[in-house]
Design an enzyme around this catalytic site. Sequence first.
Site, PDB file in Angstrom:
ATOM      1  N   SER A 185      49.777  53.995  44.066  1.00  0.00           N
ATOM      2  CA  SER A 185      50.584  55.217  44.015  1.00  0.00           C
ATOM      3  C   SER A 185      49.801  56.476  44.342  1.00  0.00           C
ATOM      4  O   SER A 185      50.344  57.420  44.906  1.00  0.00           O
ATOM      5  CB  SER A 185      51.222  55.354  42.633  1.00  0.00           C
ATOM      6  OG  SER A 185      50.218  55.369  41.638  1.00  0.00           O
ATOM      7  N   LYS A 214      40.890  46.656  37.453  1.00  0.00           N
ATOM      8  CA  LYS A 214      41.576  46.249  38.679  1.00  0.00           C
ATOM      9  C   LYS A 214      40.609  45.972  39.827  1.00  0.00           C
ATOM     10  O   LYS A 214      41.022  45.815  40.959  1.00  0.00           O
ATOM     11  CB  LYS A 214      42.558  47.343  39.098  1.00  0.00           C
ATOM     12  CG  LYS A 214      43.565  47.669  38.012  1.00  0.00           C
ATOM     13  CD  LYS A 214      44.309  48.926  38.335  1.00  0.00           C
ATOM     14  CE  LYS A 214      45.101  49.376  37.141  1.00  0.00           C
ATOM     15  NZ  LYS A 214      45.639  50.710  37.318  1.00  0.00           N
ATOM     16  N   GLY A 247      39.869  44.633  44.952  1.00  0.00           N
ATOM     17  CA  GLY A 247      40.644  45.535  44.121  1.00  0.00           C
ATOM     18  C   GLY A 247      42.110  45.305  44.386  1.00  0.00           C
ATOM     19  O   GLY A 247      42.495  44.969  45.503  1.00  0.00           O
ATOM     20  N   THR A 288      48.924  52.428  40.322  1.00  0.00           N
ATOM     21  CA  THR A 288      47.467  52.507  40.245  1.00  0.00           C
ATOM     22  C   THR A 288      46.942  53.212  41.478  1.00  0.00           C
ATOM     23  O   THR A 288      47.693  53.520  42.392  1.00  0.00           O
ATOM     24  CB  THR A 288      46.843  51.097  40.159  1.00  0.00           C
ATOM     25  OG1 THR A 288      45.495  51.239  39.766  1.00  0.00           O
ATOM     26  CG2 THR A 288      46.917  50.350  41.456  1.00  0.00           C
TER      27      THR A 288
END
Length: 182
Positions: free
Chosen positions: A132, A40, A52, A8
Amino acid sequence: MMEKIRSTTVLAVKKNGQVALGADGQATFGNTVAKSNVKKVRTLMEGKILCGFAGSTADAFTLMERFQEKLNAFGEGNMKRAAIELAKDWRTDRYLRKLEAMMIVADKEDVLIISGTGDVIEPDHDIAAIGSGSMYAQSAALALKKHAPDMTAEDMVREGLDIAADICIYTNHNFVIETVKE
């Protein structure tokens, strides 16, 4: 061996008294998109605190619940203390140590990254990113903060996530962005 659902991009920006936190909506299972609209980002304490997460969803929800407990124990005005206490528990508790997630929490005063290694990081430039695509989003937000003075924190988060989604295969364009409420 089962593959993990992962990846994410989460980005937070504090600028001119506004704090925004956003994330993409993609969850992957190996090299397949498992879901494209995962939420998220959560608001806590009636929108005065944002959270988050990146990593395992179940682990992130466990951590978010523990963070909420710490906020309740120390008061909404003490987000930094709640974050430090969560990080201490995360580092020392046998069950929590196995959780695989990271969190960004933010209120009107602070933006913090909380990790399972016991770190509570207050990032430079009031910009935090995890996941990521974090380095793409963070780089974009840093450049925007420096060169686009008229953009709001929310606009910077949206553009940073958009740039990350164009580059990172584990990040999509389904964003959820929240701002801290007064």
